[in-house]
Design an enzyme around this catalytic site. Structure first.
Site, short mmCIF file in Angstrom:
data_model
loop_
_atom_site.label_atom_id
_atom_site.label_comp_id
_atom_site.label_asym_id
_atom_site.label_seq_id
_atom_site.Cartn_x
_atom_site.Cartn_y
_atom_site.Cartn_z
N THR A 71 1.20 -1.44 -0.09
CA THR A 71 -0.07 0.12 -0.30
C THR A 71 0.75 1.63 0.29
OG1 THR A 71 -1.94 -0.92 1.08
CG2 THR A 71 -1.46 1.68 1.56
N ASN A 150 -5.69 -9.11 -8.12
CA ASN A 150 -6.03 -10.20 -6.54
C ASN A 150 -7.32 -10.69 -6.22
OD1 ASN A 150 -5.98 -6.70 -6.56
ND2 ASN A 150 -7.15 -7.78 -4.40
N GLN A 180 0.76 -9.61 -6.39
CA GLN A 180 0.38 -10.74 -6.55
C GLN A 180 1.42 -11.81 -7.80
OE1 GLN A 180 -2.02 -12.02 -4.41
NE2 GLN A 180 -3.15 -10.51 -3.36
N SER A 200 4.96 -6.76 -1.92
CA SER A 200 4.98 -7.00 -0.26
C SER A 200 5.40 -8.33 -0.06
CB SER A 200 2.76 -6.74 -0.49
OG SER A 200 3.35 -6.79 1.25
N HIS A 202 4.33 -10.37 3.21
CA HIS A 202 3.40 -10.96 3.39
C HIS A 202 1.92 -12.32 3.05
CE1 HIS A 202 -1.11 -9.14 3.71
NE2 HIS A 202 0.14 -7.96 3.03
N THR A 238 12.56 5.63 11.07
CA THR A 238 13.99 4.36 11.06
C THR A 238 13.56 2.67 10.64
OG1 THR A 238 14.95 5.19 12.92
CG2 THR A 238 14.99 2.58 13.59
N CYS A 324 -9.08 -6.18 1.29
CA CYS A 324 -8.83 -4.39 1.34
C CYS A 324 -10.58 -4.06 1.23
CB CYS A 324 -8.36 -4.14 1.17
SG CYS A 324 -6.58 -4.58 1.28
N1 PMP Z 1 -1.68 -5.08 -4.55
C1 PMP Z 1 -2.59 -6.16 -4.55
C2 PMP Z 1 -2.74 -6.30 -6.17
C3 PMP Z 1 -2.87 -7.08 -3.12
O1 PMP Z 1 -2.90 -7.47 -3.65
C4 PMP Z 1 -2.47 -5.78 -1.97
C5 PMP Z 1 -3.04 -7.05 -1.05
N2 PMP Z 1 -3.97 -7.08 -0.54
C6 PMP Z 1 -1.62 -4.81 -2.06
C7 PMP Z 1 -1.49 -4.40 -3.75
C8 PMP Z 1 -1.60 -4.12 -0.76
O2 PMP Z 1 -0.27 -4.39 -0.16
P1 PMP Z 1 0.13 -4.63 1.55
O3 PMP Z 1 -0.99 -5.60 2.25
O4 PMP Z 1 1.03 -5.32 1.22
O5 PMP Z 1 -0.25 -3.21 1.69
#
Ligand code: PMP
Length: 378
Positions: A71, A150, A180, A200, A202, A238, A324
């Site tokens: 994000t 996504n 993704q 990202s 996670h 930091t 989201c």
């Molecule tokens: N872009 C896409 C295509 C995603 O699937 C996501 C996560 N749902 C994000 C951006 C945002 O990633 P983050 O959770 O690391 O902010």
């Protein structure tokens, strides 16, 4: 045992990642900007992970900035370019199916005076280079296009579109949200032909709250935050050293299994698609090119949330769309031309390489049971 099929929302951290984060917190607690040895230890650790991530993206370590996640990477890319180039060139182009972190940032920039053009997929759910080229004007500064959508797993033709753009309009900056696709498709920054790439941790069994932005050498970017000189002054604050340690470890672990994970996701995808097609009242929301990690389908007559909670009662965890957007009708399915009633009953199943076909069979059995119970109750 939980059957976790919401890996596009987030993944379970790999045990080696958990260990890397914990070890770093207890052993490498210095501030990378400090001039003494304890600080240097942290700086060395951060730079080693930067190199690992750069190698996975096919770029040099100096081109990687750590952020708090995709994000922030997306915000920094769009706002950073808008601030650097937008005064003279206030036009931005993006696909209409971008993640909220791109889409809503563009909506905000539009309110701030930028002109934004969103490119919709054609009647077949496809994007063409021509559709993007047709939007370009003299004052276009940036084109943003995600690699893998996504909610549906649709693979957008980023490489094809960006290569044509690079040839015809080399001065226009190209940004790709690669979240993704990262470590799932065989792309790198060169193949994507992108100047900026967001990823990202996670989504690949790394920690939440850490991501990266690739910034091609020579691209002028303004920081969004003001503060210290960390990350070449582009992302002050930091560094999240333990999360960075976990990100690097996630990439190393994933690297060992990229092919194996892909094949296993493919087995799950194929098994699920086959059984869903054999089930009455289910439509798979599938487009021409897809990734085997995400499958979106609609169960006729049952709202997404109702089915989601029914499946949860059986210990199966799926999603009704993008995590989201938290409920609400999917803007993205609408853009792909999925009718409202189908969008309202959409379920997204997303795999990791650790899911099994046995789990998929239990999922389909549960969906069929849900169809009997829930439609009956209506
Ligand atoms: N872009 C896409 C295509 C995603 O699937 C996501 C996560 N749902 C994000 C951006 C945002 O990633 P983050 O959770 O690391 O902010």
């Amino acid at each position: 045992m939980a059957i976790y099929l919401d890996n596009a929302a987030t993944t379970k951290p790999h045990p080696a990642v958990v260990k890397a984060v914990a070890d770093c917190m207890s052993e490498v607690y210095g501030n990378p900007s400090s001039l003494h040895g304890i600080g240097l230890q942290a700086e060395l650790l951060v730079n080693a992970q930067r190199k690992t991530i750069a190698e996975a993206l096919g770029c040099s370590a100096e081109e990687i900035l750590f952020t708090s996640g995709a994000t922030e990477s997306n915000n920094l890319a769009l706002r950073g370019i808008a601030a650097a180039y937008g005064k003279r060139k206030p036009h931005i182009v993006a696909s209409a199916v971008e993640h909220a972190s791109v889409n809503n940032t563009l909506d905000a920039l539009e309110k701030e005076g930028f002109r934004v053009t969103k490119v919709f997929p054609d009647a077949n759910g496809q994007f063409t280079a021509k559709a993007f080229l047709d939007t370009i004007t003299e004052d276009t500064c940036l084109v943003s296009m995600m690699a893998v959508e996504n909610e549906t797993g649709h693979v957008l033709p980023v490489s094809a579109v960006f290569k044509v753009l690079r040839k015809r309009y080399p001065h226009i900056i190209r940004h790709c949200d690669y979240v993704q696709g990262f470590m799932k498709t065989a792309e790198n920054v060169e193949l994507l032909a992108a100047d900026l790439v967001s990823v990202s941790a996670h989504k690949i069994h790394g920690p939440k709250g850490i991501g990266a932005l690739y910034v091609r050498k020579g691209i002028r970017l303004h920081p969004v935050l003001t503060g210290g000189k960390q990350e070449r002054g582009l992302r002050p604050g930091t560094e999240a050293v333990p999360l960075i340690a976990g990100f690097g470890e996630a990439v190393r672990q994933r690297h060992l299994k990229t092919y194996e994970f892909f094949k296993q996701a493919e087995r799950c995808y194929d098994a699920l698609e086959k059984r869903l097609c054999e089930t009455d009242g289910i439509a798979v929301n599938r487009f021409m090119s897809g990734i085997p990690y995400i499958l979106n389908f609609s169960v006729e007559g049952i709202r997404s949330e109702t089915m989601l909670h029914f499946l949860e009662s059986k210990g199966i965890y799926v999603s009704s769309g993008s995590a989201c957007s938290k409920g609400g009708r999917s803007r993205v399915l609408g853009a792909y031309g999925v009718p409202d009633d189908r969008a309202d009953s959409a379920i997204r199943v997303s795999f990791s390489g650790e899911n099994t076909v046995d789990e998929i069979n239990l999922l389909v059995d549960a969906i069929r049971e849900g169809q009997k119970q829930l439609i009956h109750k209506k």
